[in-house]
Design an enzyme around this catalytic site. Structure first.
Site, PDB file in Angstrom:
ATOM      1  N   LYS A 114       0.848  -1.206   0.000  1.00  0.00           N
ATOM      2  CA  LYS A 114       0.000   0.000   0.000  1.00  0.00           C
ATOM      3  C   LYS A 114       0.878   1.249   0.000  1.00  0.00           C
ATOM      4  CE  LYS A 114      -3.188   2.572   3.082  1.00  0.00           C
ATOM      5  NZ  LYS A 114      -4.037   2.523   4.284  1.00  0.00           N
ATOM      6  N   LYS A 159      -9.980  12.626   8.616  1.00  0.00           N
ATOM      7  CA  LYS A 159      -9.493  12.158   9.917  1.00  0.00           C
ATOM      8  C   LYS A 159      -9.466  13.323  10.906  1.00  0.00           C
ATOM      9  CE  LYS A 159      -6.357   8.458   8.352  1.00  0.00           C
ATOM     10  NZ  LYS A 159      -6.987   7.319   9.038  1.00  0.00           N
ATOM     11  N   ARG A 169      -7.586  -0.594   1.121  1.00  0.00           N
ATOM     12  CA  ARG A 169      -8.124  -1.831   0.539  1.00  0.00           C
ATOM     13  C   ARG A 169      -8.550  -1.619  -0.907  1.00  0.00           C
ATOM     14  NH1 ARG A 169     -12.647  -2.170   5.112  1.00  0.00           N
ATOM     15  NH2 ARG A 169     -10.909  -1.197   6.215  1.00  0.00           N
TER      16      ARG A 169
HETATM   17  N1  BES Z   1      -4.183   4.374   7.079  1.00  0.00           N
HETATM   18  C1  BES Z   1      -5.281   4.024   7.897  1.00  0.00           C
HETATM   19  C2  BES Z   1      -4.936   2.966   8.945  1.00  0.00           C
HETATM   20  C3  BES Z   1      -3.891   3.327   9.970  1.00  0.00           C
HETATM   21  C4  BES Z   1      -4.267   3.700  11.245  1.00  0.00           C
HETATM   22  C5  BES Z   1      -2.549   3.197   9.685  1.00  0.00           C
HETATM   23  C6  BES Z   1      -3.308   3.988  12.189  1.00  0.00           C
HETATM   24  C7  BES Z   1      -1.580   3.492  10.641  1.00  0.00           C
HETATM   25  C8  BES Z   1      -1.976   3.876  11.900  1.00  0.00           C
HETATM   26  C9  BES Z   1      -6.421   3.473   7.037  1.00  0.00           C
HETATM   27  O1  BES Z   1      -6.480   3.944   5.740  1.00  0.00           O
HETATM   28  C10 BES Z   1      -7.697   3.854   7.718  1.00  0.00           C
HETATM   29  O2  BES Z   1      -7.936   5.013   7.860  1.00  0.00           O
HETATM   30  N2  BES Z   1      -8.452   2.853   8.129  1.00  0.00           N
HETATM   31  C11 BES Z   1      -9.680   3.073   8.822  1.00  0.00           C
HETATM   32  C12 BES Z   1     -10.692   2.125   8.240  1.00  0.00           C
HETATM   33  C13 BES Z   1     -12.116   2.431   8.620  1.00  0.00           C
HETATM   34  C14 BES Z   1     -12.576   3.756   8.047  1.00  0.00           C
HETATM   35  C15 BES Z   1     -12.999   1.312   8.116  1.00  0.00           C
HETATM   36  C16 BES Z   1      -9.453   2.794  10.299  1.00  0.00           C
HETATM   37  O3  BES Z   1      -8.632   1.934  10.622  1.00  0.00           O
HETATM   38  O4  BES Z   1     -10.079   3.462  11.105  1.00  0.00           O
HETATM   39 ZN    ZN Z   2      -4.668   4.580   4.892  1.00  0.00          ZN
HETATM   40 ZN    ZN Z   3      -7.566   5.789   5.525  1.00  0.00          ZN
END
Ligand code: BES
Ligand code: ZN
Ligand code: ZN
Length: 489
Positions: free
Chosen positions: A257, A269, A343
């Site tokens: 990724k 975020k 994903r």
């Molecule tokens: N890049 C983030 C995941 C992440 C979180 C990486 C903390 C490193 C440290 C990913 O793209 C994301 O935001 N995932 C969400 C998914 C959700 C919206 C279903 C998450 O984990 O909250």
């Molecule tokens: Zn991400």
């Molecule tokens: Zn994300």
């Protein structure tokens, strides 16, 4: 630079000789070394306990300017990890002391679980990995890395030991490349810049590096990669680094990724959640670092690195919650959350690369979910695979290199959590729980081979606190694991 030597370490003219010490007397064959160690063990401040250090200046009988005594605890407790951490810690201390040359003495391997080769490898790895400074954005460069690191053995090294410095350096330099890419701020690695960086890094490796640009991705129908990228002012890329040995039987795909910054998109975020999101390309950086190492380690399998590279930003052109997009393989996806972008780009990258290279095995790495960090903490990656043997092999390789992994379940019935009313799937699960698993199950819809594993590195890819052989920033987690895994194939 790493060197293995044998002979009398006392004769070495060096800034420091490092003597690992167990909690017992008379542990070195050389009487003069024992004398130094045993006199230190008489002092109340040093007992050889793990992570105790003591510096002795102008040690008796030695040509070295200093002896650094470093505790390892009980022989029976010492593992490769302890040795790697010890060596990393000592090298960091040596950097602080401004030393140029450091000579480690290999402790007597008798009673050591790691054995001679394992112990030598762990010390070289810890020392090499600890000898890294990320100060390119600081005007004052206060620290300098140690120029020469030697390991002294009491006997002459056999062929396996002789090869160690080269293999440790190859995987170590790959790890440094990954660390630097991850630590670099997102304003220096926007997708176009990132591809340019990879291109120049791969020039010297002899690997074939190529990429697809936006118009080609449009023609191919990579709707998921395109959707994630459409909020950014920089277009997406899908990059490939190919290692092809003269003869090979198996092909393995490494997919990573590469979100150069993850603002979350319109599902923005929080400030705290966004702060470290420069690390969201760590999967691609790990693949890039591993490919660099592989170009030197030269295994006899074909290895293809696949890196989808995008920036996930909110804007007037950004993709929206509720949008439905068409992926490369034709499955449609409804967007439940624009922050679940990893994903999506992996879905297209996995499907396209699998069709193009027909691999025997596929491994992807991604900072995919906060849920995985919740489940396993910041130091352990989650491994997801329907193939239990493959998952176990990855966990084992990680145990060897100190990249800790844990095999997670892939319950097929959880797939229903990804149901969409309007499309084939939703990119966001309907349950708040088990988010790392549902993300892995989403990916599984885009891979055909049973020999597929997904490694969620959201926890260990990046750290803000220093560790024994790693400074704050990108850790390079996974690079040595992949090298070890591939060398065992
Ligand atoms: N890049 C983030 C995941 C992440 C979180 C990486 C903390 C490193 C440290 C990913 O793209 C994301 O935001 N995932 C969400 C998914 C959700 C919206 C279903 C998450 O984990 O909250
Ligand atoms: Zn991400
Ligand atoms: Zn994300």
């Amino acid at each position: 630079m790493l060197i293995i030597k044998s002979g009398n370490p006392l004769k070495q003219k060096t800034d420091a000789i490092v003597l690992p010490v167990f909690e017992k007397k008379g542990q070195y064959k050389e009487a003069a070394l024992n004398e130094i160690v045993d006199s230190a063990l008489k002092m109340p401040e040093f007992s050889g306990k793990a992570s105790e250090d003591m510096v002795i200046y102008e040690p008796k009988g030695a040509e070295a300017k200093r002896a650094i005594l470093t505790g390892l605890g009980k022989v029976s407790d010492v593992t490769e990890t302890t040795l790697r951490q010890m060596a990393g810690r000592v090298i960091k201390k040596a950097i602080g002391m401004k030393l140029k040359k450091v000579v480690f003495v290999l402790p007597d391997a008798k009673g050591l679980k790691a054995g001679r080769e394992g112990a030598a490898r762990a010390i070289l790895e810890g020392a090499f990995l600890g000898n890294y400074i990320f100060d390119k954005y600081q005007s004052k460069k206060e620290k300098k890395t140690v120029e020469q690191i030697e390991l002294f053995l009491e006997i002459s090294p056999d062929a396996a030991l002789k090869k160690l410095p080269e293999t440790v350096e190859a995987a170590g330099k790959g790890t440094f490349f990954t660390r630097e890419l991850v630590s670099d701020p997102s304003n220096t690695k926007r997708p176009d810049q990132f591809v340019e960086r990879l291109k120049s890094a791969f020039e010297e490796t002899g690997l074939n590096f190529s990429w697809l640009e936006k118009d080609e991705l449009e023609e191919l129908g990579c709707g998921a990669i395109l959707a994630v990228a459409q909020g950014s002012s920089v277009p997406p890329y899908l990059a490939f680094a190919e290692y092809t040995p003269k003869t090979y039987e198996k092909t393995i795909l490494l997919v990573g990724k590469g979100v150069t910054f993850d603002a979350g998109g319109l599902d923005l975020k929080t400030a705290a959640g966004m702060l470290d999101m420069k690390c969201d390309m760590a999967g691609a950086a790990t693949v890039a670092g591993a490919m660099k190492a592989i170009s030197q380690l030269k295994p006899d399998v074909r290895v293809i690195g696949v890196m989808p590279i995008v920036e996930n930003m909110p804007s007037g052109t950004a993709y929206r919650p509720g949008d439905i997009l068409n992926t490369y393989i034709g499955k449609t996806v409804e967007i439940g959350n624009t922050d679940a972008e990893g994903r999506l780009i992996l879905a297209d990258a996995l499907a396209y690369a699998e069709e193009r290279w027909e691999p025997d095995m596929v491994i992807d790495l991604a900072t995919l979910t906060g849920a995985c960090v919740m489940a396993l903490g910041e130091k352990i990656a989650g491994v997801f695979s329907f193939n239990k043997k493959l998952a176990d092999q990855i966990v084992k390789a990680g145990d060897v290199t100190g990249d800790r992994c844990w095999a997670m379940p892939m319950p097929a019935d959880y797939k229903k959590l990804l149901k969409s009313e309007f499309a084939d799937m939703n990119n966001m699960a309907s349950s708040r729980y088990g988010g790392a698993i549902t993300a892995a199950l989403f990916l599984s819809e885009f891979v055909k081979t049973k020999n597929w594993a997904h490694i969620d590195i959201a926890g260990p890819a990046y750290q803000m606190k220093p560790e024994d052989y790693c400074a704050p920033g990108g850790t390079g987690f996974g690079v040595r694991l992949l090298c070890e895994f591939i060398s065992n194939l």
